[in-house]
Design a protein around this motif. Structure first.
Motif, PDB file in Angstrom:
ATOM      1  N   THR A 116      29.090  54.499  10.661  1.00  0.00           N
ATOM      2  CA  THR A 116      28.375  53.641  12.185  1.00  0.00           C
ATOM      3  C   THR A 116      29.111  51.935  12.318  1.00  0.00           C
ATOM      4  O   THR A 116      30.355  53.058  12.880  1.00  0.00           O
ATOM      5  N   CYS A 117      29.451  51.318  11.930  1.00  0.00           N
ATOM      6  CA  CYS A 117      29.829  50.023  12.572  1.00  0.00           C
ATOM      7  C   CYS A 117      32.061  50.303  12.424  1.00  0.00           C
ATOM      8  O   CYS A 117      32.342  49.871  12.859  1.00  0.00           O
ATOM      9  N   LEU A 118      31.698  50.776  10.946  1.00  0.00           N
ATOM     10  CA  LEU A 118      33.516  51.280  10.965  1.00  0.00           C
ATOM     11  C   LEU A 118      33.673  52.515  11.067  1.00  0.00           C
ATOM     12  O   LEU A 118      35.367  52.686  11.070  1.00  0.00           O
ATOM     13  N   SER A 119      33.135  53.654  12.317  1.00  0.00           N
ATOM     14  CA  SER A 119      33.634  54.438  12.630  1.00  0.00           C
ATOM     15  C   SER A 119      34.633  54.796  13.054  1.00  0.00           C
ATOM     16  O   SER A 119      35.437  55.591  13.010  1.00  0.00           O
ATOM     17  N   LYS A 248      42.772  34.874   1.485  1.00  0.00           N
ATOM     18  CA  LYS A 248      43.385  33.324   1.888  1.00  0.00           C
ATOM     19  C   LYS A 248      44.916  32.757   3.101  1.00  0.00           C
ATOM     20  O   LYS A 248      44.564  31.384   3.026  1.00  0.00           O
ATOM     21  N   SER A 249      44.790  33.565   3.965  1.00  0.00           N
ATOM     22  CA  SER A 249      45.814  33.992   4.815  1.00  0.00           C
ATOM     23  C   SER A 249      45.667  34.620   6.077  1.00  0.00           C
ATOM     24  O   SER A 249      45.489  35.892   5.380  1.00  0.00           O
ATOM     25  N   MET A 250      46.781  34.670   6.823  1.00  0.00           N
ATOM     26  CA  MET A 250      47.223  35.483   7.316  1.00  0.00           C
ATOM     27  C   MET A 250      47.814  36.921   7.245  1.00  0.00           C
ATOM     28  O   MET A 250      48.445  37.515   8.241  1.00  0.00           O
ATOM     29  N   VAL A 251      48.466  36.282   6.744  1.00  0.00           N
ATOM     30  CA  VAL A 251      49.823  36.853   6.245  1.00  0.00           C
ATOM     31  C   VAL A 251      50.986  36.889   7.238  1.00  0.00           C
ATOM     32  O   VAL A 251      51.157  36.120   7.448  1.00  0.00           O
ATOM     33  N   ASP A 252      51.358  37.840   7.480  1.00  0.00           N
ATOM     34  CA  ASP A 252      52.173  37.973   9.014  1.00  0.00           C
ATOM     35  C   ASP A 252      51.313  38.939  10.121  1.00  0.00           C
ATOM     36  O   ASP A 252      52.055  38.889  10.636  1.00  0.00           O
ATOM     37  N   VAL A 253      49.634  38.626   9.818  1.00  0.00           N
ATOM     38  CA  VAL A 253      49.373  39.368  10.577  1.00  0.00           C
ATOM     39  C   VAL A 253      49.116  38.336  12.286  1.00  0.00           C
ATOM     40  O   VAL A 253      49.135  37.034  12.050  1.00  0.00           O
ATOM     41  N   ASP A 254      49.235  38.699  13.166  1.00  0.00           N
ATOM     42  CA  ASP A 254      49.418  38.089  14.616  1.00  0.00           C
ATOM     43  C   ASP A 254      47.977  37.556  15.672  1.00  0.00           C
ATOM     44  O   ASP A 254      47.672  36.605  15.826  1.00  0.00           O
ATOM     45  N   VAL A 255      47.048  38.591  14.839  1.00  0.00           N
ATOM     46  CA  VAL A 255      45.614  39.005  15.943  1.00  0.00           C
ATOM     47  C   VAL A 255      44.925  39.609  14.709  1.00  0.00           C
ATOM     48  O   VAL A 255      44.966  40.623  14.359  1.00  0.00           O
ATOM     49  N   VAL A 256      43.538  39.335  14.734  1.00  0.00           N
ATOM     50  CA  VAL A 256      42.030  39.887  13.881  1.00  0.00           C
ATOM     51  C   VAL A 256      41.836  40.018  15.302  1.00  0.00           C
ATOM     52  O   VAL A 256      40.506  39.493  15.933  1.00  0.00           O
ATOM     53  N   VAL A 257      41.200  41.013  14.833  1.00  0.00           N
ATOM     54  CA  VAL A 257      40.170  42.165  15.846  1.00  0.00           C
ATOM     55  C   VAL A 257      39.204  42.326  15.208  1.00  0.00           C
ATOM     56  O   VAL A 257      39.168  44.149  14.393  1.00  0.00           O
ATOM     57  N   PRO A 258      38.282  41.652  14.842  1.00  0.00           N
ATOM     58  CA  PRO A 258      37.072  42.009  14.308  1.00  0.00           C
ATOM     59  C   PRO A 258      35.610  42.876  14.787  1.00  0.00           C
ATOM     60  O   PRO A 258      35.540  42.486  16.053  1.00  0.00           O
ATOM     61  N   HIS A 259      35.350  43.199  13.795  1.00  0.00           N
ATOM     62  CA  HIS A 259      33.389  44.202  14.407  1.00  0.00           C
ATOM     63  C   HIS A 259      32.482  42.629  14.398  1.00  0.00           C
ATOM     64  O   HIS A 259      32.415  41.343  13.891  1.00  0.00           O
ATOM     65  N   GLN A 260      32.089  42.811  15.778  1.00  0.00           N
ATOM     66  CA  GLN A 260      31.085  41.562  16.210  1.00  0.00           C
ATOM     67  C   GLN A 260      29.859  41.792  16.059  1.00  0.00           C
ATOM     68  O   GLN A 260      28.684  42.010  16.477  1.00  0.00           O
ATOM     69  N   ASN A 288      26.749  42.803  19.389  1.00  0.00           N
ATOM     70  CA  ASN A 288      27.599  43.814  18.240  1.00  0.00           C
ATOM     71  C   ASN A 288      27.207  44.918  19.390  1.00  0.00           C
ATOM     72  O   ASN A 288      26.081  45.636  19.084  1.00  0.00           O
ATOM     73  N   CYS A 289      27.581  45.750  19.120  1.00  0.00           N
ATOM     74  CA  CYS A 289      28.169  46.860  20.165  1.00  0.00           C
ATOM     75  C   CYS A 289      28.586  48.113  18.853  1.00  0.00           C
ATOM     76  O   CYS A 289      28.854  49.115  19.249  1.00  0.00           O
ATOM     77  N   VAL A 290      28.084  47.932  18.000  1.00  0.00           N
ATOM     78  CA  VAL A 290      27.890  49.173  16.406  1.00  0.00           C
ATOM     79  C   VAL A 290      29.109  49.353  16.803  1.00  0.00           C
ATOM     80  O   VAL A 290      29.751  48.561  16.361  1.00  0.00           O
ATOM     81  N   ALA A 291      29.967  50.759  16.568  1.00  0.00           N
ATOM     82  CA  ALA A 291      31.030  51.337  15.963  1.00  0.00           C
ATOM     83  C   ALA A 291      31.708  50.961  17.536  1.00  0.00           C
ATOM     84  O   ALA A 291      33.430  50.957  17.460  1.00  0.00           O
ATOM     85  N   ALA A 292      31.113  50.618  18.959  1.00  0.00           N
ATOM     86  CA  ALA A 292      32.292  51.005  19.936  1.00  0.00           C
ATOM     87  C   ALA A 292      32.691  49.022  20.072  1.00  0.00           C
ATOM     88  O   ALA A 292      33.682  48.744  20.519  1.00  0.00           O
ATOM     89  N   SER A 293      32.397  48.345  18.445  1.00  0.00           N
ATOM     90  CA  SER A 293      31.986  46.351  18.788  1.00  0.00           C
ATOM     91  C   SER A 293      33.723  46.671  18.652  1.00  0.00           C
ATOM     92  O   SER A 293      34.941  45.962  19.037  1.00  0.00           O
ATOM     93  N   ILE A 294      34.430  47.660  17.788  1.00  0.00           N
ATOM     94  CA  ILE A 294      36.170  46.801  17.149  1.00  0.00           C
ATOM     95  C   ILE A 294      37.145  47.119  18.104  1.00  0.00           C
ATOM     96  O   ILE A 294      37.441  46.921  18.861  1.00  0.00           O
ATOM     97  N   PRO A 295      36.739  49.237  19.361  1.00  0.00           N
ATOM     98  CA  PRO A 295      37.920  49.196  20.373  1.00  0.00           C
ATOM     99  C   PRO A 295      37.341  48.027  21.146  1.00  0.00           C
ATOM    100  O   PRO A 295      38.070  47.895  22.047  1.00  0.00           O
ATOM    101  N   VAL A 296      36.558  47.690  21.326  1.00  0.00           N
ATOM    102  CA  VAL A 296      35.788  47.331  22.851  1.00  0.00           C
ATOM    103  C   VAL A 296      36.720  45.404  23.038  1.00  0.00           C
ATOM    104  O   VAL A 296      37.122  45.595  23.943  1.00  0.00           O
ATOM    105  N   THR A 297      36.428  45.110  21.664  1.00  0.00           N
ATOM    106  CA  THR A 297      37.505  44.057  21.605  1.00  0.00           C
ATOM    107  C   THR A 297      39.080  43.992  21.697  1.00  0.00           C
ATOM    108  O   THR A 297      40.073  42.977  21.665  1.00  0.00           O
ATOM    109  N   LEU A 298      39.125  45.006  20.787  1.00  0.00           N
ATOM    110  CA  LEU A 298      40.438  45.419  20.790  1.00  0.00           C
ATOM    111  C   LEU A 298      41.380  45.511  22.338  1.00  0.00           C
ATOM    112  O   LEU A 298      42.272  45.141  22.222  1.00  0.00           O
ATOM    113  N   TYR A 299      40.402  46.118  23.157  1.00  0.00           N
ATOM    114  CA  TYR A 299      40.227  46.653  24.283  1.00  0.00           C
ATOM    115  C   TYR A 299      40.749  45.317  24.997  1.00  0.00           C
ATOM    116  O   TYR A 299      41.725  44.677  26.052  1.00  0.00           O
ATOM    117  N   GLN A 300      39.728  44.416  24.889  1.00  0.00           N
ATOM    118  CA  GLN A 300      39.747  43.423  25.419  1.00  0.00           C
ATOM    119  C   GLN A 300      40.468  42.139  25.001  1.00  0.00           C
ATOM    120  O   GLN A 300      41.755  41.591  25.941  1.00  0.00           O
TER     121      GLN A 300
END
Length: 331
Positions: A116-119, A248-260, A288-300
């Protein structure tokens, strides 16, 4: 869970349907007051298909990704459909994407990874292992979802949330010395939440040809508050398993791309100590674009310059199941 697999995204693509649907249109359809949708879900507008199909949108996004990767379609070794909604029951949507790309006689294998949304994130995980083993070199991953066809106006919270969209990536093995790789990847599923987010019909148990079939079984249903309660109970432990310190933090992550997932779902990310300006959002204009949500947001994020080569990126979300998954990679 640490994996350290050298994998590089060498092409990105996106396709958005032509039709823009403002939230005011959904408010009339669902019989809710003016302004309710944006206040409740944070969605100002979304895209819905007119004559577009899932495989068409995937192929359009795939062509842009291939162009950026400087590859021709026949140079692909595998096509993965990573969508939450299929175009039809049979055949698999993967071969329909292959056909739309003009590769119908090519023999290039095509398949679906469906969580589903994690595809998309799951398909990245599968592709990384194929590439790491040397089985395939260039893999196209397409996520396209047409969720508008299954909304239930009687459930305005979910009906006003979803949009249609497609995104695609081309991935290959990162060269020696290239920083691009998947560092951590982890997924968990909890079947106790299986009926919190569901389309009951469309399968063999509640088939449309059966006597007494209820058409509402073919529409999308979600118990949003129950999903959020369940996610709150599992998220901290999951994030620590994915990457210690991430709850508890972003550790060394620069950007978060979450499912919308929803306005409230995105607000919940603040409890992990993640900086709001480091979280990429598209929910306001795409829903919320289901599975496309994360890659669409990554693209943006990439196209806006918020994600650059060498950045460490977290892809994370939840899906029906109930499932939770995430991946930390260097873009």
């Amino acid at each position: 869970m640490q994996v350290n697999i050298p994998l590089k995204i060498i092409g990105l693509g996106r396709y958005l349907p032509k039709r823009v649907v403002p939230s005011s249109e959904l408010e009339v359809m669902c019989g809710v007051p003016a302004g309710w949708v944006e206040r409740r879900n944070g969605v100002r507008e979304r895209r819905w298909v007119t004559d577009e199909t899932s495989s068409f949108m995937s192929a359009e996004a795939g062509r842009e990704a291939l162009e950026e990767a400087k590859l021709k379609p026949n140079q692909l070794d595998l096509i993965i459909n990573a969508s939450g909604t299929g175009e039809q029951a049979i055949p698999d949507t993967g071969v329909l994407i292959q056909r739309q790309l003009g590769l119908g006689a090519s023999g290039i294998p095509a398949m679906t990874v469906h969580t589903t949304c994690l595809s998309f994130v799951a398909a990245m995980d599968v592709a990384s292992n194929f590439i790491s083993s040397g089985r395939y070199k260039n893999i196209l991953i397409c996520s396209a979802d047409v969720a508008s066809c299954g909304i239930n106006p009687k459930e305005p919270e979910s009906a006003s949330l979803v949009g249609d969209a497609a995104a695609a990536v081309v991935v290959t093995r990162a060269n020696e010395g290239d920083a691009s790789r998947i560092h951590h990847s982890h997924f968990k599923s909890f079947g106790d939440g299986a009926y919190l987010t569901t389309i009951m019909g469309g399968g063999s148990r509640l088939h449309p040809r059966f006597a007494g079939h209820n058409p509402e079984d073919d529409l999308f249903h979600m118990d949003g508050p129950a999903v959020l309660r369940m996610v709150r109970g599992i998220a901290h432990e999951f994030l620590e398993e994915l990457y210690p310190g991430l709850s508890k933090s972003m550790v060394d992550v620069d950007v978060v791309v979450p499912h919308q997932a929803s306005k409230v779902g995105l607000m919940m990310l603040e409890r992990f100590g993640w900086k709001e300006e480091k979280i990429v959002r598209t929910i306001e204009t795409l829903g919320n674009c289901v599975a496309a949500s994360i890659p669409v947001t990554l693209y943006q994020g990439v196209r806006d310059g918020r994600i650059e080569r060498g950045n460490k990126v977290l892809l994370v979300g939840t899906g029906a199941g109930l499932s939770i998954g995430g991946m930390v990679l260097t873009f």
